[in-house]
Motif scaffolding. Structure first.
Motif, PDB file in Angstrom:
ATOM      1  N   ALA B  23       0.826  -1.205   0.000  1.00 22.39           N
ATOM      2  CA  ALA B  23       0.000   0.000   0.000  1.00 22.39           C
ATOM      3  C   ALA B  23       0.857   1.250   0.000  1.00 22.39           C
ATOM      4  N   SER B  43      -8.075   6.726  -5.752  1.00 27.53           N
ATOM      5  CA  SER B  43      -8.344   5.653  -4.800  1.00 27.53           C
ATOM      6  C   SER B  43      -7.274   4.580  -4.923  1.00 27.53           C
ATOM      7  N   GLY B  44      -6.794   4.108  -3.799  1.00 25.64           N
ATOM      8  CA  GLY B  44      -5.818   3.031  -3.816  1.00 25.64           C
ATOM      9  C   GLY B  44      -4.397   3.502  -4.005  1.00 25.64           C
TER      10      GLY B  44
END
Lengths: 307, 331
Positions: B23, B43-44
């Protein structure tokens, strides 16, 4: 609030009518003749039978019988049994025993179910949680009368800690074992519900907020998680107290407690329809009242549904 | 004076059923007192995970911090005890969440939720905490604060709820405020008010602000510095006006081109084709290579380091010099 309560009480009337109608119809359809059951081996003279049948309106059409009955109920008259005793007196005489049993069982269930549920929920996925699952499923799976008879044999006969049956020891000693049997069976469901609800709440965003406020884990759980997790549990608990009254019927028979359960069984055997319907009507009424109380107190725990 | 916040080479992974997802993959950030930093990304991209790691809000497991340091006024948060972290969380650093309705506890009055900070961290009495909560609600301009202090979150509008979340975050006058998509759940007029409030509170208290968003216009409006994140890395960083006005990374350029403006009226909005790489299997080279109009062999074989591209600016692109003139996203 008052308007809501009144509306709810009015809504109870059709429910009560429907429920009593079904129960009344079922007792009406019970096989066997109540007068024959009353007299046993030696039949009564025809004239006497006819007289009794007339006195108890047994020859009236079903709807007339039901109509008379329900009108009486709304006046607080639940009818009389074949010995002339008012059914209401019979029930009220025995109700305290059933009530004591149900409330004791409910209290034990509350403690056992909440402790196991909260414990499992806080340790979801860990060994303690799996142990709690096995424990609850075990008691959910074993039929209640097996636990009852086993407990009676072991604690009553073998160890002699309590009387195996009967009410001589009074509250609490005579009630502990039967109440515990009821509680263990019912605690399983409560524990599962509590666990699931707590696991859900522990994932909630507002617990992340609580953590971001630098609160201790204890404060997060006691101050923020548990009350939210209890919202569905409280509903369940309220309704289950009424359910416990019904469940007490079987356990009373096993432990020979003189509650309404014993009265119900005896009345069914004697074809005393009025008593059976009286008890059933009362249980329905209790259930409806608890339902209302749960809905009214719900707002105390969840401000979003305050009325 | 020490840096307010310094994040060095932070790495966070998540273990999932499909494997290990990376991440955050070596993030460096720094922030001075009174400065504001926007973290921009889709996002992400790892922007929210970065914020949660700093705040200590990651669920571990599944998350795992694989390395790095987070220094808050010189103190490493990753090696601090849980108790010490709790002492810092609230009084020194705090956070504003995206969805105020779910961020507030539904069964407690808002005053109690704000007041709890004073009770826990400053030992106020119930009464004093309530008074302080009212004062705080006033400060974030909630009308008739004194009469609304006992109301519950669901009784407030979306904008007012976000003000309550901000009041909670500012209650103990923190040095560092992290706002994670604070306006995403709000409608546009309320968005502007909330951003105005954050900016004003930041200036008044000389607070460091990290604003996490996917909205380029929010970054432009509020922040001095910006870090653009992509697939767990910072790909470009520098003063907001320069980075957004003259991007040196093709991804930043793509983002800034995909904003509607007067010139684009009547035409299709340019978009960055494709989708971000799978975090379970990051490519060996540049993560953006498969979507990048400038990508060549070098990009797919080795990952470009974050290098200086001018005063106070860095970019992680082998072709940073060619970005402005040569890139055009299809529309």
């Amino acid at each position: 609030m008052l308007g809501y309560t009144l509306r709810r009480i009015l809504q109870m009337i059709p429910v009560l009518l429907g429920a009593t109608f079904i129960i009344y119809a079922l007792t009406f359809l019970m096989p066997g003749d109540p007068i024959a059951a009353l007299t046993g081996e030696r039949p009564l003279p025809e004239a006497t039978v006819a007289q009794i049948r007339q006195a108890y309106h047994l020859d009236d059409p079903f709807f007339v019988q039901y109509g008379n009955y329900i009108l009486g109920v709304f006046r607080g008259d639940f009818g009389i049994d074949f010995f002339g005793r008012p059914v209401l007196d019979l029930i009220l005489e025995r109700l305290p025993v059933t009530f004591a049993l149900a409330v004791t069982a409910w209290g034990l269930k509350l403690v056992i179910g909440l402790v196991i549920g909260v414990y499992g929920g806080l340790r979801a996925g860990k060994a303690a949680d799996h142990f709690a699952l096995v424990f609850t499923v075990l008691f959910m799976g074993i039929p209640g009368f097996v636990i009852a008879l086993g407990g009676q044999t072991y604690f009553g006969v073998h160890l002699g800690w309590v009387d195996p049956a009967g009410i001589r020891a009074g509250w609490p000693m005579a009630f502990i074992l039967p109440a515990l049997v009821m509680a263990l069976e019912a605690a399983a469901g409560l524990a599962r519900l509590t666990r699931t609800s707590l696991v859900d709440v522990l994932r909630a965003e507002y617990l992340r907020t609580a953590k971001a406020k630098g609160l201790s884990p204890q404060r997060i759980i006691w101050g923020h998680a548990l009350r939210n997790a209890m919202i569905p549990v409280v509903t369940y608990l309220g309704l289950s107290l009424a359910g416990m009254l019904g469940g007490a019927v079987i356990i009373e028979a096993i432990f020979n407690l003189p509650g309404i359960g014993g009265l119900m069984v005896a009345s069914i055997n004697n074809k005393e329809g009025t008593v059976v319907v009286g008890i059933a009507t009362l249980l329905v009424l209790v259930y409806l009242v608890f339902n209302l109380l749960v809905d009214l107190t719900y707002g105390l725990i969840d401000p979003r549904v305050r009325i | 004076m020490t840096q307010l916040l310094e994040v060095r080479d932070l790495r966070v992974q998540f273990s999932t059923a499909q494997g290990t997802a990376t991440a955050i993959n070596g993030v460096n950030l720094s922030l001075e007192h009174g400065q504001s930093l926007g973290i921009l990304g889709e996002s992400g991209s790892g922007k929210s995970v970065t914020a949660r790691t700093i705040m200590g809000l990651l669920d571990m497991p599944p998350a795992k911090i694989n390395g790095g340091e987070i220094l808050l006024e010189g103190e490493d948060l990753l090696t601090a005890t849980a108790k010490r972290r709790r002492q810092l969380t609230g009084p020194v650093m705090s956070m504003v969440f995206q969805d105020a309705l779910s961020a507030l506890n539904p069964v407690h009055p808002v005053g109690r939720q704000i007041g709890e900070l004073y009770r826990v961290h400053r030992g106020y009495s119930r009464k004093a905490a309530k008074a302080a909560a009212i004062e705080m609600m006033d400060r974030v301009r909630i009308p008739a604060a004194a009469s609304r202090v006992n109301d519950y979150p669901h009784q407030f509008s979306g904008g007012m709820r976000q003000r309550i979340v901000i009041a909670m975050a500012l209650a103990l006058d923190p040095q560092l405020l992290i706002a994670d998509e604070p306006t995403t759940a709000l409608d546009v007029t309320v968005q502007a008010q909330i951003l105005e409030l954050l900016k004003e509170q930041q200036a008044e208290n000389n607070m460091g602000l990290i604003l996490i968003t996917h909205d380029i216009s929010v970054v432009r409006e509020v922040t001095d510095q910006v870090a653009v994140m992509y697939a767990g890395r910072i790909v470009e960083q520098g003063p907001t006006a320069h980075v957004l006005g003259d991007p040196r990374h093709p991804y930043t350029l793509g983002l800034s081109q995909s904003v509607a403006n007067e010139d684009l009226k009547g035409r299709r909005l340019p978009a960055i084709e494709g989708s971000p790489p799978d975090l379970l299997a990051l490519p060996r080279g540049c993560s953006f290579a498969n979507r990048c109009p400038l990508a060549d062999e070098q990009c797919s074989s080795s990952a470009p380091p974050l290098e200086s591209v001018g005063a106070g600016r860095t970019s992680a692109c082998f072709h940073s010099g060619k970005v402005a003139s040569n890139v055009a996203y299809s529309n």
